[in-house]
Design a protein around this motif. Structure first.
Motif, PDB file in Angstrom:
ATOM      1  N   TRP A 218      -1.456   3.338   7.252  1.00 41.97           N
ATOM      2  CA  TRP A 218      -1.091   1.995   7.694  1.00 41.97           C
ATOM      3  C   TRP A 218      -0.011   1.493   6.747  1.00 41.97           C
ATOM      4  N   SER A 219       1.075   0.969   7.282  1.00 47.59           N
ATOM      5  CA  SER A 219       2.187   0.528   6.438  1.00 47.59           C
ATOM      6  C   SER A 219       2.674  -0.860   6.799  1.00 47.59           C
ATOM      7  N   SER A 220       1.799  -1.678   7.426  1.00 43.06           N
ATOM      8  CA  SER A 220       2.208  -3.039   7.760  1.00 43.06           C
ATOM      9  C   SER A 220       1.428  -4.030   6.909  1.00 43.06           C
ATOM     10  N   ALA A 221       0.326  -4.539   7.447  1.00 39.50           N
ATOM     11  CA  ALA A 221      -0.443  -5.542   6.722  1.00 39.50           C
ATOM     12  C   ALA A 221      -1.265  -4.934   5.592  1.00 39.50           C
ATOM     13  N   TYR A 222      -1.666  -3.672   5.728  1.00 43.17           N
ATOM     14  CA  TYR A 222      -2.557  -3.071   4.756  1.00 43.17           C
ATOM     15  C   TYR A 222      -1.887  -2.205   3.713  1.00 43.17           C
ATOM     16  N   SER A 223      -0.893  -1.421   4.061  1.00 42.22           N
ATOM     17  CA  SER A 223      -0.323  -0.434   3.140  1.00 42.22           C
ATOM     18  C   SER A 223      -1.449   0.446   2.602  1.00 42.22           C
ATOM     19  N   LEU A 224      -2.026   1.225   3.494  1.00 41.27           N
ATOM     20  CA  LEU A 224      -3.227   1.996   3.187  1.00 41.27           C
ATOM     21  C   LEU A 224      -3.079   3.421   3.700  1.00 41.27           C
ATOM     22  N   SER A 225      -3.504   4.372   2.884  1.00 46.68           N
ATOM     23  CA  SER A 225      -3.537   5.776   3.288  1.00 46.68           C
ATOM     24  C   SER A 225      -4.954   6.310   3.098  1.00 46.68           C
ATOM     25  N   PHE A 226      -5.472   6.982   4.141  1.00 46.61           N
ATOM     26  CA  PHE A 226      -6.798   7.591   4.075  1.00 46.61           C
ATOM     27  C   PHE A 226      -6.684   9.072   4.395  1.00 46.61           C
ATOM     28  N   SER A 227      -7.398   9.885   3.641  1.00 49.21           N
ATOM     29  CA  SER A 227      -7.435  11.333   3.892  1.00 49.21           C
ATOM     30  C   SER A 227      -8.785  11.866   3.434  1.00 49.21           C
ATOM     31  N   VAL A 228      -9.026  13.134   3.733  1.00 47.10           N
ATOM     32  CA  VAL A 228     -10.277  13.789   3.354  1.00 47.10           C
ATOM     33  C   VAL A 228      -9.947  14.978   2.456  1.00 47.10           C
ATOM     34  N   ASP A 229     -10.622  15.077   1.334  1.00 52.04           N
ATOM     35  CA  ASP A 229     -10.402  16.185   0.416  1.00 52.04           C
ATOM     36  C   ASP A 229     -10.747  17.508   1.095  1.00 52.04           C
ATOM     37  N   LYS A 230      -9.850  18.477   0.983  1.00 50.19           N
ATOM     38  CA  LYS A 230     -10.012  19.746   1.699  1.00 50.19           C
ATOM     39  C   LYS A 230     -11.263  20.506   1.275  1.00 50.19           C
ATOM     40  N   LYS A 231     -11.552  20.519  -0.011  1.00 46.33           N
ATOM     41  CA  LYS A 231     -12.658  21.331  -0.512  1.00 46.33           C
ATOM     42  C   LYS A 231     -14.000  20.612  -0.414  1.00 46.33           C
ATOM     43  N   THR A 232     -14.030  19.351  -0.793  1.00 47.08           N
ATOM     44  CA  THR A 232     -15.303  18.633  -0.862  1.00 47.08           C
ATOM     45  C   THR A 232     -15.611  17.836   0.401  1.00 47.08           C
ATOM     46  N   ARG A 233     -14.601  17.590   1.250  1.00 46.49           N
ATOM     47  CA  ARG A 233     -14.723  16.768   2.451  1.00 46.49           C
ATOM     48  C   ARG A 233     -15.111  15.334   2.108  1.00 46.49           C
ATOM     49  N   LYS A 234     -14.737  14.888   0.916  1.00 48.05           N
ATOM     50  CA  LYS A 234     -15.001  13.523   0.480  1.00 48.05           C
ATOM     51  C   LYS A 234     -13.811  12.626   0.839  1.00 48.05           C
ATOM     52  N   ASN A 235     -14.091  11.341   0.988  1.00 47.21           N
ATOM     53  CA  ASN A 235     -13.051  10.375   1.346  1.00 47.21           C
ATOM     54  C   ASN A 235     -12.093  10.130   0.187  1.00 47.21           C
ATOM     55  N   CYS A 236     -10.808  10.039   0.523  1.00 46.66           N
ATOM     56  CA  CYS A 236      -9.755   9.744  -0.449  1.00 46.66           C
ATOM     57  C   CYS A 236      -8.923   8.578   0.066  1.00 46.66           C
ATOM     58  N   PHE A 237      -8.500   7.696  -0.834  1.00 39.02           N
ATOM     59  CA  PHE A 237      -7.724   6.526  -0.441  1.00 39.02           C
ATOM     60  C   PHE A 237      -6.532   6.333  -1.373  1.00 39.02           C
ATOM     61  N   LEU A 238      -5.462   5.788  -0.802  1.00 39.84           N
ATOM     62  CA  LEU A 238      -4.358   5.251  -1.578  1.00 39.84           C
ATOM     63  C   LEU A 238      -4.128   3.829  -1.083  1.00 39.84           C
ATOM     64  N   LEU A 239      -4.413   2.847  -1.926  1.00 36.73           N
ATOM     65  CA  LEU A 239      -4.274   1.445  -1.569  1.00 36.73           C
ATOM     66  C   LEU A 239      -2.926   0.938  -2.053  1.00 36.73           C
ATOM     67  N   GLY A 240      -2.075   0.500  -1.115  1.00 35.80           N
ATOM     68  CA  GLY A 240      -0.740   0.059  -1.464  1.00 35.80           C
ATOM     69  C   GLY A 240      -0.743  -1.225  -2.270  1.00 35.80           C
ATOM     70  N   ALA A 241       0.220  -1.340  -3.183  1.00 35.45           N
ATOM     71  CA  ALA A 241       0.312  -2.524  -4.032  1.00 35.45           C
ATOM     72  C   ALA A 241       0.806  -3.735  -3.266  1.00 35.45           C
ATOM     73  N   SER A 242       1.632  -3.511  -2.245  1.00 31.83           N
ATOM     74  CA  SER A 242       2.183  -4.619  -1.479  1.00 31.83           C
ATOM     75  C   SER A 242       1.269  -4.914  -0.297  1.00 31.83           C
ATOM     76  N   THR A 243       0.520  -6.014  -0.397  1.00 32.17           N
ATOM     77  CA  THR A 243      -0.431  -6.347   0.652  1.00 32.17           C
ATOM     78  C   THR A 243      -0.323  -7.777   1.139  1.00 32.17           C
ATOM     79  N   SER A 244       0.372  -8.639   0.408  1.00 29.91           N
ATOM     80  CA  SER A 244       0.324 -10.070   0.724  1.00 29.91           C
ATOM     81  C   SER A 244       1.550 -10.570   1.469  1.00 29.91           C
ATOM     82  N   GLY A 245       2.695  -9.942   1.302  1.00 34.22           N
ATOM     83  CA  GLY A 245       3.907 -10.424   1.916  1.00 34.22           C
ATOM     84  C   GLY A 245       4.474 -11.662   1.253  1.00 34.22           C
ATOM     85  N   THR A 246       4.011 -11.963   0.039  1.00 38.35           N
ATOM     86  CA  THR A 246       4.538 -13.133  -0.661  1.00 38.35           C
ATOM     87  C   THR A 246       5.930 -12.842  -1.200  1.00 38.35           C
TER      88      THR A 246
END
Length: 277
Positions: free
Chosen positions: A92-120
């Motif tokens: 997501w690159s609009s209001a959230y700036s968020l990336s979600f993926s799954v680790d290949k080996k462990t199948r655990k959730n991975c996130f990248l939370l974007g710094a720009s979220t407010s639009g100020t």
């Protein structure tokens, strides 16, 4: 299949709410330039009046970058159903700036939370930069305050895979300003009660030396900020990542990945070299 549609509907509704808050923030910033950038309209849980700082020099008012993702209500299992078949990443690159993926080996959730979220608007040493050549998001943040900036990132613990030790990483890049380089900072990573504020104590922190940063495959650098364990008991809390007294670089966001379990080394004793045939 119906569960997938329900999860998408919940996430889309959250995105629409944040997009509406984004427009309100932009309108508000254009009419009231004297407002504090830390109190963005979408950050409902952040109240500057309740912001309690321990071990903090009150004579120096620091700029703050607040990344609040606590309105993401999906749990760890529901996130996996959001990932389309054959795709490695949900972006997501609009209001959230968020990336979600799954680790290949462990199948655990991975996130990248974007710094720009407010639009100020750009002010108070936290500048929003559009079209960074290496960013997957539409905006990144440049920290320019010479005194230092406080970064506060918050997200519900339930989005992470349970019974898992996670690490938090700052994803950053150097600026073109030769007179301002990243300096040592203090990081605090922990799971807190959802009713708690953004206060902190430096006694819980660790020193972050940017010279120890690692290169990423996407052109950015990352540095380890701390670790937290998501179990059955504390999954109802929030993960809070804080980086204090930092400045002089671009921020794409904060990444969360599961840590690999270390193999226990066999202890060497007096009989360790004896073999029986």
């Amino acid at each position: 299949m119906s569960k997938n549609y329900d999860n998408w509907e919940r996430l889309v509704k959250a995105v629409l709410r944040r997009e509406n808050d984004r427009r309100i923030a932009l309108l508000h910033s254009s009419t009231d330039s004297s407002s504090n950038s830390a109190s963005s309209s979408f950050d409902r849980s952040f109240d500057p009046a309740n912001f309690q700082i321990l071990d903090h020099d009150q004579s120096q008012e620091r700029s703050r970058l607040v990344m609040n993702y606590t309105d993401l209500g999906l749990d760890h299992s529901q996130w996996k159903t959001m990932l389309p078949p054959g795709k490695k990443e949900l972006l997501w690159s609009s209001a959230y700036s968020l990336s979600f993926s799954v680790d290949k080996k462990t199948r655990k959730n991975c996130f990248l939370l974007g710094a720009s979220t407010s639009g100020t608007s750009s002010r108070d040493g936290v500048e929003f930069i559009s079209c960074h050549p290496n960013s997957r998001f539409s905006e990144v943040v440049e920290l320019t305050d010479s005194i230092g900036v406080e970064i506060h990132c918050r997200i519900k613990a339930q989005v992470f895979s349970p019974d898992t030790l996670y690490a938090a990483y700052l994803v950053f890049d150097s600026t073109n300003n030769n007179n301002q380089k990243p300096r040592k900072a203090i990081s605090i990573v922990r799971i807190v009660d959802r009713k708690s504020d953004y206060g902190y104590s430096k006694e819980r922190g660790r020193i972050v030396n940017f010279e120890n940063g690692d290169n990423r495959s996407d052109g950015w650098m990352e540095i380890h900020l701390g670790e937290f364990y998501v179990g059955e008991v504390n999954s109802n809390g929030d993960v809070l990542v804080q980086l204090l007294e930092t400045t002089g670089y671009f921020v794409e966001g904060i990444a969360f990945r599961p840590l690999k379990k270390k193999k226990n080394k066999r202890e060497k004793g007096i009989f360790s070299n004896i073999r029986i045939y």
